[in-house]
Design a protein around this motif. Structure first.
Motif, PDB file in Angstrom:
ATOM      1  N   CYS A  58     -10.248  -1.561   6.631  1.00 32.39           N
ATOM      2  CA  CYS A  58      -9.308  -0.406   6.652  1.00 32.39           C
ATOM      3  C   CYS A  58      -8.816   0.008   8.033  1.00 32.39           C
ATOM      4  O   CYS A  58      -7.897   0.014   8.652  1.00 32.39           O
TER       5      CYS A  58
ATOM      6  N   LEU B  76      -5.131   1.160   0.386  1.00 28.52           N
ATOM      7  CA  LEU B  76      -5.560   0.050  -0.133  1.00 28.52           C
ATOM      8  C   LEU B  76      -5.938  -0.060  -1.525  1.00 28.52           C
ATOM      9  O   LEU B  76      -5.706  -1.119  -2.148  1.00 28.52           O
TER      10      LEU B  76
ATOM     11  N   SER C 137      -1.975  -6.690   2.947  1.00 25.95           N
ATOM     12  CA  SER C 137      -3.442  -6.357   3.057  1.00 25.95           C
ATOM     13  C   SER C 137      -4.181  -6.586   1.853  1.00 25.95           C
ATOM     14  O   SER C 137      -5.333  -7.062   1.907  1.00 25.95           O
TER      15      SER C 137
ATOM     16  N   CYS D  21       1.003   4.106   4.309  1.00 28.11           N
ATOM     17  CA  CYS D  21       0.681   3.387   5.327  1.00 28.11           C
ATOM     18  C   CYS D  21       1.361   3.096   6.472  1.00 28.11           C
ATOM     19  O   CYS D  21       2.481   3.251   6.236  1.00 28.11           O
TER      20      CYS D  21
ATOM     21  N   ASP E  20      -5.471   3.475   5.440  1.00 30.25           N
ATOM     22  CA  ASP E  20      -6.701   4.358   4.783  1.00 30.25           C
ATOM     23  C   ASP E  20      -7.087   3.801   3.494  1.00 30.25           C
ATOM     24  O   ASP E  20      -6.409   3.003   2.839  1.00 30.25           O
ATOM     25  N   PRO E  21      -8.566   3.864   3.140  1.00 28.06           N
ATOM     26  CA  PRO E  21      -8.951   3.540   1.886  1.00 28.06           C
ATOM     27  C   PRO E  21      -8.083   3.703   0.478  1.00 28.06           C
ATOM     28  O   PRO E  21      -7.972   2.877  -0.289  1.00 28.06           O
TER      29      PRO E  21
ATOM     30  N   CYS F  31       0.925  -0.973   0.047  1.00 32.09           N
ATOM     31  CA  CYS F  31       0.022  -0.041  -0.035  1.00 32.09           C
ATOM     32  C   CYS F  31       0.997   1.096   0.054  1.00 32.09           C
ATOM     33  O   CYS F  31       1.733   1.141  -0.725  1.00 32.09           O
TER      34      CYS F  31
END
Length: 572
Positions: free
Chosen positions: A392, A402, A366, A31, A398-399, A27
Protein backbone atom coordinates in the motif's frame (compact mmCIF):
# COMPACT_ATOMS: atom_id res chain seq x y z
CA UNK A 1 -2.99 -23.77 -4.17
CA UNK A 2 -0.04 -23.90 -6.57
CA UNK A 3 1.04 -27.26 -7.91
CA UNK A 4 4.68 -28.13 -7.40
CA UNK A 5 6.59 -27.12 -10.53
CA UNK A 6 9.10 -29.94 -10.20
CA UNK A 7 6.37 -32.54 -9.92
CA UNK A 8 4.57 -31.09 -12.93
CA UNK A 9 7.78 -31.09 -14.95
CA UNK A 10 8.17 -34.80 -14.31
CA UNK A 11 4.56 -35.49 -15.20
CA UNK A 12 4.55 -33.32 -18.30
CA UNK A 13 7.77 -34.90 -19.55
CA UNK A 14 6.03 -38.26 -19.50
CA UNK A 15 3.27 -37.01 -21.79
CA UNK A 16 3.77 -35.93 -25.37
CA UNK A 17 3.19 -32.21 -25.86
CA UNK A 18 3.01 -32.58 -29.63
CA UNK A 19 -0.38 -31.67 -30.99
CA UNK A 20 -1.60 -30.41 -27.63
CA UNK A 21 -4.40 -27.88 -28.03
CA UNK A 22 -6.43 -26.71 -25.04
CA UNK A 23 -9.47 -26.08 -27.17
CA UNK A 24 -9.59 -29.74 -28.01
CA UNK A 25 -11.34 -29.84 -24.65
CA UNK A 26 -11.76 -27.25 -24.79
CA UNK A 27 -10.09 0.98 -5.29
CA UNK A 28 -12.14 3.40 -4.62
CA UNK A 29 -12.79 7.14 -4.58
CA UNK A 30 -10.43 7.71 -1.69
CA UNK A 31 -7.48 6.43 -3.70
CA UNK A 32 -5.16 8.88 -5.43
CA UNK A 33 -5.24 9.21 -9.20
CA UNK A 34 -2.95 6.62 -10.78
CA UNK A 35 -2.81 4.32 -13.77
CA UNK A 36 -4.63 1.53 -11.92
CA UNK A 37 -8.28 0.84 -11.24
CA UNK A 38 -8.58 3.90 -9.05
CA UNK A 39 -7.90 6.14 -12.06
CA UNK A 40 -11.57 6.57 -12.94
CA UNK A 41 -13.30 4.95 -9.99
CA UNK A 42 -15.66 7.48 -8.45
CA UNK A 43 -16.50 9.15 -11.76
CA UNK A 44 -19.49 8.76 -14.02
CA UNK A 45 -19.10 9.06 -17.77
CA UNK A 46 -19.52 12.85 -17.87
CA UNK A 47 -17.16 13.40 -14.96
CA UNK A 48 -14.56 11.09 -16.49
CA UNK A 49 -14.74 12.97 -19.79
CA UNK A 50 -14.19 16.29 -18.02
CA UNK A 51 -11.29 14.82 -16.05
CA UNK A 52 -9.68 13.55 -19.23
CA UNK A 53 -9.94 16.97 -20.84
CA UNK A 54 -8.10 18.47 -17.89
CA UNK A 55 -5.38 15.87 -17.60
CA UNK A 56 -4.89 14.85 -21.24
CA UNK A 57 -5.29 17.96 -23.38
CA UNK A 58 -2.60 16.73 -25.73
CA UNK A 59 -3.99 13.20 -25.96
CA UNK A 60 -6.04 12.32 -29.00
CA UNK A 61 -9.04 10.29 -27.90
CA UNK A 62 -11.11 8.34 -30.37
CA UNK A 63 -14.54 9.94 -30.28
CA UNK A 64 -16.19 7.68 -32.84
CA UNK A 65 -19.80 7.23 -31.85
CA UNK A 66 -21.22 3.80 -31.19
CA UNK A 67 -24.24 2.97 -33.31
CA UNK A 68 -26.62 0.33 -32.04
CA UNK A 69 -28.02 -0.92 -35.34
CA UNK A 70 -26.96 -4.12 -37.04
CA UNK A 71 -24.56 -2.32 -39.37
CA UNK A 72 -22.69 -0.67 -36.50
CA UNK A 73 -18.93 -0.52 -36.65
CA UNK A 74 -18.74 0.48 -33.01
CA UNK A 75 -16.59 -1.42 -30.51
CA UNK A 76 -18.37 -4.56 -29.37
CA UNK A 77 -15.29 -6.14 -27.91
CA UNK A 78 -15.56 -9.13 -30.25
CA UNK A 79 -12.45 -10.34 -32.00
CA UNK A 80 -12.74 -9.63 -35.71
CA UNK A 81 -10.07 -12.03 -36.87
CA UNK A 82 -10.82 -15.67 -37.62
CA UNK A 83 -12.74 -17.01 -34.66
CA UNK A 84 -11.27 -19.87 -32.69
CA UNK A 85 -12.82 -22.23 -30.13
CA UNK A 86 -12.83 -20.76 -26.62
CA UNK A 87 -9.96 -21.39 -24.24
CA UNK A 88 -11.91 -23.30 -21.63
CA UNK A 89 -13.45 -26.72 -22.05
CA UNK A 90 -16.58 -27.19 -24.14
CA UNK A 91 -18.62 -30.40 -24.60
CA UNK A 92 -17.90 -32.34 -27.75
CA UNK A 93 -21.50 -31.94 -28.92
CA UNK A 94 -21.07 -28.17 -29.11
CA UNK A 95 -17.70 -28.28 -30.89
CA UNK A 96 -18.99 -27.81 -34.44
CA UNK A 97 -20.99 -24.75 -33.39
CA UNK A 98 -18.14 -23.22 -31.41
CA UNK A 99 -15.70 -23.54 -34.29
CA UNK A 100 -17.54 -20.71 -36.06
CA UNK A 101 -18.79 -18.78 -33.00
CA UNK A 102 -22.29 -17.61 -33.98
CA UNK A 103 -23.11 -13.92 -34.00
CA UNK A 104 -26.00 -14.53 -31.61
CA UNK A 105 -26.22 -16.80 -28.61
CA UNK A 106 -28.12 -19.95 -29.41
CA UNK A 107 -29.28 -23.27 -27.99
CA UNK A 108 -27.46 -26.46 -28.92
CA UNK A 109 -28.24 -30.04 -28.03
CA UNK A 110 -25.38 -32.42 -27.34
CA UNK A 111 -25.23 -36.13 -28.04
CA UNK A 112 -26.78 -36.87 -24.63
CA UNK A 113 -29.85 -34.77 -25.33
CA UNK A 114 -28.82 -31.93 -23.01
CA UNK A 115 -29.65 -28.41 -24.14
CA UNK A 116 -27.23 -25.60 -23.35
CA UNK A 117 -26.60 -21.99 -24.33
CA UNK A 118 -23.60 -21.31 -26.55
CA UNK A 119 -22.45 -17.71 -26.39
CA UNK A 120 -21.85 -15.84 -29.62
CA UNK A 121 -19.06 -13.47 -30.56
CA UNK A 122 -20.19 -10.86 -28.07
CA UNK A 123 -21.69 -10.90 -24.57
CA UNK A 124 -25.39 -10.08 -24.44
CA UNK A 125 -26.58 -6.86 -22.81
CA UNK A 126 -29.72 -8.01 -21.00
CA UNK A 127 -31.29 -4.53 -21.05
CA UNK A 128 -31.01 -4.00 -24.81
CA UNK A 129 -31.02 -7.56 -26.14
CA UNK A 130 -27.99 -6.64 -28.24
CA UNK A 131 -24.24 -7.14 -27.99
CA UNK A 132 -22.39 -5.26 -25.28
CA UNK A 133 -21.00 -2.01 -26.65
CA UNK A 134 -17.69 -0.97 -25.11
CA UNK A 135 -16.97 2.74 -25.07
CA UNK A 136 -15.59 4.29 -28.27
CA UNK A 137 -14.01 7.14 -26.30
CA UNK A 138 -10.75 5.35 -25.66
CA UNK A 139 -9.07 2.68 -23.53
CA UNK A 140 -9.36 4.68 -20.28
CA UNK A 141 -13.12 4.59 -20.58
CA UNK A 142 -13.15 0.86 -21.26
CA UNK A 143 -11.01 0.35 -18.16
CA UNK A 144 -13.57 2.41 -16.23
CA UNK A 145 -16.35 0.21 -17.63
CA UNK A 146 -14.43 -2.88 -16.54
CA UNK A 147 -13.94 -1.54 -13.00
CA UNK A 148 -16.83 0.96 -12.65
CA UNK A 149 -17.25 3.65 -10.00
CA UNK A 150 -19.50 6.61 -9.21
CA UNK A 151 -18.82 10.33 -8.60
CA UNK A 152 -17.62 11.21 -5.08
CA UNK A 153 -20.84 13.04 -4.21
CA UNK A 154 -22.96 10.04 -5.25
CA UNK A 155 -20.70 7.72 -3.30
CA UNK A 156 -21.00 9.88 -0.20
CA UNK A 157 -24.80 9.87 -0.50
CA UNK A 158 -25.33 6.19 -1.27
CA UNK A 159 -22.39 4.30 0.21
CA UNK A 160 -23.26 1.79 2.95
CA UNK A 161 -20.68 1.13 5.67
CA UNK A 162 -19.85 -2.57 5.63
CA UNK A 163 -18.51 -2.40 9.20
CA UNK A 164 -21.68 -1.00 10.80
CA UNK A 165 -24.65 -1.18 8.39
CA UNK A 166 -27.57 -3.43 9.30
CA UNK A 167 -28.55 -5.74 6.42
CA UNK A 168 -32.17 -4.58 6.62
CA UNK A 169 -30.98 -0.99 6.21
CA UNK A 170 -28.95 -2.00 3.16
CA UNK A 171 -31.96 -3.81 1.70
CA UNK A 172 -34.26 -0.82 2.31
CA UNK A 173 -31.72 1.50 0.68
CA UNK A 174 -31.57 -0.79 -2.36
CA UNK A 175 -35.37 -0.90 -2.60
CA UNK A 176 -35.52 2.89 -2.43
CA UNK A 177 -32.90 3.24 -5.15
CA UNK A 178 -34.55 0.88 -7.65
CA UNK A 179 -38.27 1.52 -7.02
CA UNK A 180 -40.00 3.67 -9.63
CA UNK A 181 -42.02 6.77 -8.66
CA UNK A 182 -45.26 4.78 -9.01
CA UNK A 183 -44.00 2.26 -6.45
CA UNK A 184 -43.33 -0.54 -8.93
CA UNK A 185 -40.09 -2.23 -9.92
CA UNK A 186 -38.67 -2.12 -13.44
CA UNK A 187 -38.28 -5.39 -15.27
CA UNK A 188 -35.34 -5.41 -17.65
CA UNK A 189 -34.92 -1.65 -17.57
CA UNK A 190 -32.48 -0.01 -15.18
CA UNK A 191 -32.50 3.49 -13.71
CA UNK A 192 -29.48 5.70 -13.17
CA UNK A 193 -30.16 5.78 -9.44
CA UNK A 194 -30.37 1.99 -9.28
CA UNK A 195 -27.12 1.65 -11.22
CA UNK A 196 -25.37 4.26 -9.06
CA UNK A 197 -26.44 2.61 -5.82
CA UNK A 198 -25.39 -0.86 -6.98
CA UNK A 199 -22.02 0.33 -8.27
CA UNK A 200 -21.33 2.42 -5.16
CA UNK A 201 -22.01 -0.63 -2.97
CA UNK A 202 -20.78 -3.32 -5.37
CA UNK A 203 -18.59 -4.96 -2.72
CA UNK A 204 -21.21 -4.60 0.04
CA UNK A 205 -24.13 -6.04 -1.93
CA UNK A 206 -22.76 -8.94 -3.98
CA UNK A 207 -23.92 -12.49 -3.47
CA UNK A 208 -24.92 -11.77 0.14
CA UNK A 209 -27.72 -9.45 -0.94
CA UNK A 210 -28.82 -11.88 -3.64
CA UNK A 211 -29.22 -14.63 -1.03
CA UNK A 212 -30.96 -12.30 1.40
CA UNK A 213 -33.57 -11.24 -1.16
CA UNK A 214 -34.14 -14.90 -2.05
CA UNK A 215 -34.64 -15.80 1.59
CA UNK A 216 -37.09 -12.92 2.05
CA UNK A 217 -39.10 -14.21 -0.89
CA UNK A 218 -39.18 -17.79 0.46
CA UNK A 219 -39.90 -16.67 4.02
CA UNK A 220 -42.91 -14.64 2.90
CA UNK A 221 -44.11 -17.51 0.75
CA UNK A 222 -43.92 -19.87 3.73
CA UNK A 223 -45.81 -17.34 5.85
CA UNK A 224 -48.42 -16.96 3.06
CA UNK A 225 -47.62 -13.27 2.56
CA UNK A 226 -48.22 -13.66 -1.16
CA UNK A 227 -47.95 -10.01 -2.21
CA UNK A 228 -44.71 -9.55 -0.29
CA UNK A 229 -43.34 -12.74 -1.80
CA UNK A 230 -44.18 -11.51 -5.30
CA UNK A 231 -42.46 -8.20 -4.58
CA UNK A 232 -39.25 -9.91 -3.46
CA UNK A 233 -39.40 -12.21 -6.48
CA UNK A 234 -39.49 -9.15 -8.74
CA UNK A 235 -36.78 -7.41 -6.69
CA UNK A 236 -34.53 -10.48 -6.97
CA UNK A 237 -35.03 -10.54 -10.73
CA UNK A 238 -34.24 -6.83 -11.04
CA UNK A 239 -31.15 -7.17 -8.85
CA UNK A 240 -29.92 -9.95 -11.15
CA UNK A 241 -30.44 -7.61 -14.13
CA UNK A 242 -28.34 -4.94 -12.39
CA UNK A 243 -25.54 -7.41 -11.64
CA UNK A 244 -25.57 -8.66 -15.21
CA UNK A 245 -25.68 -5.16 -16.73
CA UNK A 246 -22.80 -3.79 -14.64
CA UNK A 247 -20.55 -6.83 -15.08
CA UNK A 248 -21.18 -7.21 -18.83
CA UNK A 249 -18.16 -5.11 -19.99
CA UNK A 250 -15.85 -7.12 -17.70
CA UNK A 251 -17.21 -10.36 -19.12
CA UNK A 252 -16.84 -9.11 -22.70
CA UNK A 253 -13.23 -8.03 -22.17
CA UNK A 254 -12.36 -11.40 -20.61
CA UNK A 255 -14.15 -13.20 -23.44
CA UNK A 256 -12.02 -11.30 -25.96
CA UNK A 257 -8.91 -12.32 -24.01
CA UNK A 258 -10.01 -15.97 -24.13
CA UNK A 259 -10.28 -15.75 -27.90
CA UNK A 260 -6.71 -14.46 -28.15
CA UNK A 261 -5.11 -16.77 -25.59
CA UNK A 262 -6.86 -19.99 -26.63
CA UNK A 263 -5.22 -20.45 -30.05
CA UNK A 264 -1.84 -19.48 -28.54
CA UNK A 265 -1.93 -21.72 -25.48
CA UNK A 266 1.56 -23.04 -24.88
CA UNK A 267 3.23 -20.13 -26.68
CA UNK A 268 5.47 -18.45 -24.09
CA UNK A 269 5.79 -15.31 -26.20
CA UNK A 270 2.79 -13.92 -24.33
CA UNK A 271 3.59 -10.36 -25.37
CA UNK A 272 2.77 -11.24 -28.97
CA UNK A 273 -0.89 -11.97 -28.17
CA UNK A 274 -1.57 -10.44 -24.71
CA UNK A 275 -0.24 -6.95 -25.37
CA UNK A 276 -2.62 -4.04 -25.75
CA UNK A 277 -4.26 -1.33 -23.69
CA UNK A 278 -4.55 -1.67 -19.92
CA UNK A 279 -8.09 -3.03 -20.01
CA UNK A 280 -7.09 -5.70 -22.54
CA UNK A 281 -4.09 -6.79 -20.50
CA UNK A 282 -6.23 -6.82 -17.36
CA UNK A 283 -8.61 -9.21 -19.13
CA UNK A 284 -5.68 -11.40 -20.17
CA UNK A 285 -4.43 -11.51 -16.57
CA UNK A 286 -7.86 -12.58 -15.31
CA UNK A 287 -8.13 -15.33 -17.94
CA UNK A 288 -4.63 -16.69 -17.27
CA UNK A 289 -5.11 -16.66 -13.50
CA UNK A 290 -8.52 -18.33 -13.82
CA UNK A 291 -6.97 -20.94 -16.10
CA UNK A 292 -4.30 -21.69 -13.47
CA UNK A 293 -6.89 -21.99 -10.69
CA UNK A 294 -9.11 -24.25 -12.80
CA UNK A 295 -6.41 -26.73 -13.77
CA UNK A 296 -4.67 -26.64 -10.40
CA UNK A 297 -7.97 -27.74 -8.87
CA UNK A 298 -8.42 -30.44 -11.52
CA UNK A 299 -4.88 -31.70 -10.89
CA UNK A 300 -5.36 -31.81 -7.12
CA UNK A 301 -8.63 -33.72 -7.59
CA UNK A 302 -6.94 -36.15 -9.98
CA UNK A 303 -4.12 -36.73 -7.47
CA UNK A 304 -6.63 -37.39 -4.68
CA UNK A 305 -8.69 -39.75 -6.81
CA UNK A 306 -5.61 -41.68 -7.95
CA UNK A 307 -4.15 -42.21 -4.49
CA UNK A 308 -7.42 -42.94 -2.65
CA UNK A 309 -8.74 -46.52 -2.77
CA UNK A 310 -12.44 -46.68 -3.59
CA UNK A 311 -14.56 -48.00 -0.75
CA UNK A 312 -18.20 -47.90 0.26
CA UNK A 313 -17.54 -45.23 2.85
CA UNK A 314 -15.81 -42.73 0.55
CA UNK A 315 -17.96 -43.37 -2.52
CA UNK A 316 -19.82 -40.03 -2.46
CA UNK A 317 -16.67 -38.09 -1.57
CA UNK A 318 -14.82 -39.40 -4.63
CA UNK A 319 -17.96 -38.94 -6.69
CA UNK A 320 -17.90 -35.20 -5.99
CA UNK A 321 -14.25 -34.78 -7.02
CA UNK A 322 -13.03 -33.99 -10.49
CA UNK A 323 -15.08 -33.74 -13.67
CA UNK A 324 -18.40 -35.63 -13.33
CA UNK A 325 -18.49 -36.11 -17.10
CA UNK A 326 -15.82 -38.78 -16.68
CA UNK A 327 -18.57 -41.22 -15.67
CA UNK A 328 -20.50 -40.81 -18.90
CA UNK A 329 -20.01 -43.53 -21.52
CA UNK A 330 -18.00 -42.33 -24.51
CA UNK A 331 -17.02 -39.08 -22.80
CA UNK A 332 -14.01 -36.99 -23.80
CA UNK A 333 -13.42 -35.32 -20.44
CA UNK A 334 -9.85 -34.54 -19.36
CA UNK A 335 -9.53 -35.94 -15.86
CA UNK A 336 -6.46 -38.19 -15.70
CA UNK A 337 -3.58 -36.94 -13.57
CA UNK A 338 -0.98 -36.76 -16.33
CA UNK A 339 -3.28 -34.88 -18.68
CA UNK A 340 -4.40 -32.40 -16.03
CA UNK A 341 -0.83 -31.87 -14.81
CA UNK A 342 0.39 -31.17 -18.32
CA UNK A 343 -2.22 -28.47 -18.92
CA UNK A 344 -1.76 -27.06 -15.41
CA UNK A 345 1.98 -26.72 -15.94
CA UNK A 346 1.48 -24.95 -19.26
CA UNK A 347 -1.04 -22.54 -17.69
CA UNK A 348 1.32 -21.73 -14.83
CA UNK A 349 4.14 -21.08 -17.29
CA UNK A 350 2.03 -18.64 -19.28
CA UNK A 351 0.84 -16.85 -16.14
CA UNK A 352 4.37 -16.51 -14.76
CA UNK A 353 5.68 -15.26 -18.10
CA UNK A 354 2.90 -12.66 -18.26
CA UNK A 355 3.56 -11.40 -14.71
CA UNK A 356 7.31 -11.00 -15.20
CA UNK A 357 6.89 -8.97 -18.39
CA UNK A 358 6.86 -5.30 -17.25
CA UNK A 359 5.11 -4.02 -20.37
CA UNK A 360 2.18 -6.36 -19.67
CA UNK A 361 1.95 -6.36 -15.91
CA UNK A 362 3.41 -3.31 -14.19
CA UNK A 363 0.55 -0.84 -14.80
CA UNK A 364 -2.37 -3.22 -14.19
CA UNK A 365 -4.95 -2.26 -11.54
CA UNK A 366 -3.62 -2.49 -7.99
CA UNK A 367 -5.92 -5.33 -6.93
CA UNK A 368 -4.75 -7.56 -9.78
CA UNK A 369 -1.08 -6.97 -9.00
CA UNK A 370 -1.76 -7.61 -5.31
CA UNK A 371 -3.33 -10.96 -6.15
CA UNK A 372 -0.15 -11.91 -7.97
CA UNK A 373 2.06 -10.81 -5.06
CA UNK A 374 -0.16 -12.53 -2.49
CA UNK A 375 0.25 -15.85 -4.29
CA UNK A 376 3.80 -16.04 -3.01
CA UNK A 377 2.80 -15.56 0.67
CA UNK A 378 1.54 -18.53 2.70
CA UNK A 379 0.87 -16.88 6.08
CA UNK A 380 -2.13 -14.65 6.78
CA UNK A 381 -0.12 -12.56 9.22
CA UNK A 382 2.66 -12.06 6.69
CA UNK A 383 0.07 -11.22 4.02
CA UNK A 384 -1.41 -8.41 6.12
CA UNK A 385 2.05 -7.12 7.06
CA UNK A 386 3.03 -7.05 3.39
CA UNK A 387 -0.19 -5.23 2.48
CA UNK A 388 0.12 -2.56 5.21
CA UNK A 389 3.88 -2.00 5.26
CA UNK A 390 5.01 -2.70 1.71
CA UNK A 391 2.36 -2.83 -1.00
CA UNK A 392 0.00 0.00 0.00
CA UNK A 393 2.73 2.60 0.75
CA UNK A 394 4.42 1.78 -2.54
CA UNK A 395 1.10 2.17 -4.42
CA UNK A 396 0.09 5.30 -2.50
CA UNK A 397 -3.21 3.79 -1.38
CA UNK A 398 -4.62 2.81 1.99
CA UNK A 399 -5.39 -0.81 3.03
CA UNK A 400 -9.14 -0.09 3.25
CA UNK A 401 -9.21 0.94 -0.42
CA UNK A 402 -7.23 -2.12 -1.49
CA UNK A 403 -9.54 -4.43 0.45
CA UNK A 404 -12.53 -2.80 -1.19
CA UNK A 405 -10.95 -3.17 -4.63
CA UNK A 406 -10.33 -6.88 -4.10
CA UNK A 407 -13.87 -7.40 -2.79
CA UNK A 408 -15.31 -5.60 -5.80
CA UNK A 409 -13.31 -7.94 -8.01
CA UNK A 410 -14.72 -10.93 -6.11
CA UNK A 411 -18.29 -9.84 -6.82
CA UNK A 412 -17.50 -9.32 -10.51
CA UNK A 413 -15.84 -12.74 -10.78
CA UNK A 414 -18.95 -14.29 -9.21
CA UNK A 415 -20.91 -13.07 -12.24
CA UNK A 416 -18.66 -15.05 -14.60
CA UNK A 417 -19.18 -18.64 -15.77
CA UNK A 418 -18.75 -20.70 -12.61
CA UNK A 419 -17.20 -23.69 -14.36
CA UNK A 420 -14.36 -21.57 -15.74
CA UNK A 421 -13.92 -18.74 -13.23
CA UNK A 422 -15.43 -20.24 -10.08
CA UNK A 423 -12.11 -21.45 -8.63
CA UNK A 424 -10.50 -18.04 -9.18
CA UNK A 425 -13.50 -16.34 -7.53
CA UNK A 426 -13.20 -18.66 -4.50
CA UNK A 427 -9.46 -18.00 -4.24
CA UNK A 428 -9.96 -14.23 -4.43
CA UNK A 429 -12.77 -14.37 -1.87
CA UNK A 430 -10.52 -16.22 0.56
CA UNK A 431 -7.78 -13.66 -0.06
CA UNK A 432 -10.21 -10.82 0.72
CA UNK A 433 -11.17 -12.51 4.00
CA UNK A 434 -7.50 -12.94 4.94
CA UNK A 435 -6.78 -9.29 4.12
CA UNK A 436 -9.65 -8.11 6.35
CA UNK A 437 -8.77 -10.28 9.35
CA UNK A 438 -8.71 -8.08 12.47
CA UNK A 439 -9.93 -4.96 10.62
CA UNK A 440 -13.17 -3.03 11.10
CA UNK A 441 -14.61 -4.30 7.81
CA UNK A 442 -14.00 -8.00 8.54
CA UNK A 443 -17.70 -8.34 9.40
CA UNK A 444 -20.09 -10.06 6.99
CA UNK A 445 -23.34 -8.08 7.38
CA UNK A 446 -25.43 -10.94 5.95
CA UNK A 447 -24.09 -13.73 8.15
CA UNK A 448 -27.08 -14.00 10.48
CA UNK A 449 -29.60 -13.70 7.66
CA UNK A 450 -28.13 -16.17 5.21
CA UNK A 451 -26.38 -18.79 7.33
CA UNK A 452 -28.25 -18.99 10.63
CA UNK A 453 -30.48 -22.09 10.42
CA UNK A 454 -32.16 -21.52 13.77
CA UNK A 455 -35.95 -21.11 13.81
CA UNK A 456 -35.35 -17.75 15.51
CA UNK A 457 -33.16 -16.50 12.65
CA UNK A 458 -34.55 -13.49 10.74
CA UNK A 459 -34.31 -15.31 7.40
CA UNK A 460 -35.76 -18.66 8.55
CA UNK A 461 -38.37 -20.54 6.54
CA UNK A 462 -39.65 -24.10 6.98
CA UNK A 463 -38.35 -26.49 4.34
CA UNK A 464 -40.15 -29.73 3.52
CA UNK A 465 -39.71 -32.96 1.59
CA UNK A 466 -41.63 -34.19 -1.42
CA UNK A 467 -41.66 -37.15 -3.77
CA UNK A 468 -38.88 -36.71 -6.32
CA UNK A 469 -39.07 -38.46 -9.67
CA UNK A 470 -37.60 -41.93 -10.03
CA UNK A 471 -34.81 -40.68 -12.31
CA UNK A 472 -33.99 -37.61 -10.22
CA UNK A 473 -30.59 -36.97 -8.65
CA UNK A 474 -32.18 -36.92 -5.18
CA UNK A 475 -33.52 -40.44 -5.61
CA UNK A 476 -30.12 -41.57 -6.85
CA UNK A 477 -28.32 -40.05 -3.87
CA UNK A 478 -30.82 -41.72 -1.56
CA UNK A 479 -29.74 -45.01 -3.10
CA UNK A 480 -26.09 -44.02 -2.66
CA UNK A 481 -26.77 -43.82 1.08
CA UNK A 482 -27.87 -47.42 0.89
CA UNK A 483 -24.65 -48.26 -0.93
CA UNK A 484 -22.55 -46.63 1.78
CA UNK A 485 -24.33 -48.65 4.44
CA UNK A 486 -23.07 -51.83 2.75
CA UNK A 487 -26.30 -53.40 1.56
CA UNK A 488 -25.08 -53.70 -2.03
CA UNK A 489 -22.27 -55.53 -3.78
CA UNK A 490 -18.62 -54.73 -4.54
CA UNK A 491 -17.50 -51.19 -5.40
CA UNK A 492 -16.89 -52.03 -9.07
CA UNK A 493 -20.49 -53.18 -9.39
CA UNK A 494 -21.60 -49.96 -7.70
CA UNK A 495 -19.69 -47.90 -10.26
CA UNK A 496 -21.20 -49.92 -13.08
CA UNK A 497 -24.64 -49.15 -11.72
CA UNK A 498 -23.65 -45.52 -11.36
CA UNK A 499 -22.74 -45.32 -15.04
CA UNK A 500 -26.23 -46.48 -15.97
CA UNK A 501 -28.02 -44.17 -13.57
CA UNK A 502 -25.94 -41.11 -14.36
CA UNK A 503 -26.48 -41.66 -18.02
CA UNK A 504 -30.20 -41.35 -17.42
CA UNK A 505 -29.65 -37.93 -15.82
CA UNK A 506 -27.73 -36.52 -18.78
CA UNK A 507 -29.22 -38.42 -21.66
CA UNK A 508 -32.73 -39.35 -20.59
CA UNK A 509 -34.76 -36.27 -21.40
CA UNK A 510 -37.38 -38.25 -23.31
CA UNK A 511 -37.40 -41.00 -20.70
CA UNK A 512 -37.86 -38.44 -17.94
CA UNK A 513 -40.77 -36.81 -19.75
CA UNK A 514 -42.35 -40.24 -20.11
CA UNK A 515 -41.80 -40.93 -16.40
CA UNK A 516 -43.43 -37.62 -15.46
CA UNK A 517 -46.40 -38.35 -17.73
CA UNK A 518 -46.83 -41.78 -16.13
CA UNK A 519 -46.63 -40.19 -12.69
CA UNK A 520 -49.45 -37.77 -13.59
CA UNK A 521 -51.55 -40.66 -14.81
CA UNK A 522 -50.98 -42.56 -11.55
CA UNK A 523 -51.93 -39.49 -9.54
CA UNK A 524 -55.05 -39.00 -11.67
CA UNK A 525 -56.09 -42.58 -10.85
CA UNK A 526 -55.54 -41.85 -7.16
CA UNK A 527 -52.50 -44.08 -6.90
CA UNK A 528 -49.88 -42.93 -4.40
CA UNK A 529 -46.12 -43.08 -4.83
CA UNK A 530 -44.90 -45.73 -2.43
CA UNK A 531 -41.51 -44.01 -2.07
CA UNK A 532 -40.62 -43.12 1.52
CA UNK A 533 -38.17 -40.26 2.11
CA UNK A 534 -35.19 -41.61 4.10
CA UNK A 535 -35.13 -40.29 7.65
CA UNK A 536 -31.52 -39.17 7.26
CA UNK A 537 -32.68 -36.71 4.61
CA UNK A 538 -36.06 -35.88 6.07
CA UNK A 539 -34.59 -34.94 9.48
CA UNK A 540 -38.06 -34.72 10.94
CA UNK A 541 -39.25 -32.13 8.41
CA UNK A 542 -42.88 -32.11 7.23
CA UNK A 543 -43.82 -33.60 3.89
CA UNK A 544 -45.45 -31.86 0.91
CA UNK A 545 -46.43 -28.56 2.53
CA UNK A 546 -46.84 -27.14 -0.96
CA UNK A 547 -45.97 -23.50 -0.27
CA UNK A 548 -43.43 -23.42 -3.11
CA UNK A 549 -46.38 -23.24 -5.50
CA UNK A 550 -48.17 -20.34 -3.81
CA UNK A 551 -47.01 -17.81 -6.42
CA UNK A 552 -48.50 -19.85 -9.26
CA UNK A 553 -45.02 -20.32 -10.68
CA UNK A 554 -43.33 -23.49 -11.83
CA UNK A 555 -41.32 -24.93 -8.96
CA UNK A 556 -38.65 -27.60 -9.36
CA UNK A 557 -41.13 -30.43 -8.76
CA UNK A 558 -43.64 -29.45 -11.43
CA UNK A 559 -44.28 -32.32 -13.84
CA UNK A 560 -45.74 -30.14 -16.57
CA UNK A 561 -42.75 -28.49 -18.22
CA UNK A 562 -39.00 -28.22 -18.29
CA UNK A 563 -36.88 -25.11 -18.13
CA UNK A 564 -35.31 -26.06 -21.45
CA UNK A 565 -38.76 -26.05 -23.05
CA UNK A 566 -38.91 -22.28 -22.51
CA UNK A 567 -35.50 -21.51 -24.04
CA UNK A 568 -35.47 -19.35 -27.15
CA UNK A 569 -32.75 -17.95 -29.37
CA UNK A 570 -31.14 -14.90 -27.76
CA UNK A 571 -30.54 -12.02 -30.14
CA UNK A 572 -27.19 -10.35 -29.48
Amino acid sequence: MRISTSALLLLSSAVSIDGFVVSSRSCTASCPISSSTELYMGMNRKARRQELKKQNKSRNINTEKVVDDDNSKGETGAVTTSQKPPLFEEPEGARSVLDDRPDVSMIVQDENGMKRIVEGKAVLDVTTGKAVQLSALGPEYRLAEMFPGVPPDVREEMRQDRATADPVEILEALKKAVTLPDGTLPKKDVSNRGLHFTIANWDVLGEGMKKMIGRMKLRNQWQKNIEEAKYYRDLWFHYMVLLNKISAPFRQICFDAEMKIGPNFGNLDVKSYCNGDVYQRAGAFVVLKALCCLWEKKTVDAQEIDKTPRTRTNFVTLLCMGDPKRYLPGNNAIFKLEECAKICYQAQQLYDEFCKTPELFDDLPSELRFIQAAGKISSGTELRRFMIEDFCPKEGIDPESLREGVRRLVVTLQQMQIENYGDFAILTDKLADAMAKGSSDERDPYLDWNYNLSMDAPGYFQTYTFNHDVNSMVRFLDNVKTIEEGSMGPTDEILNQFNVNLGSFFGGAEAEKKERAEKREREARGEQDDYVVPEKRALGRPHNLGWLGYLEEEDSTSPDKFEADEWEEIKA
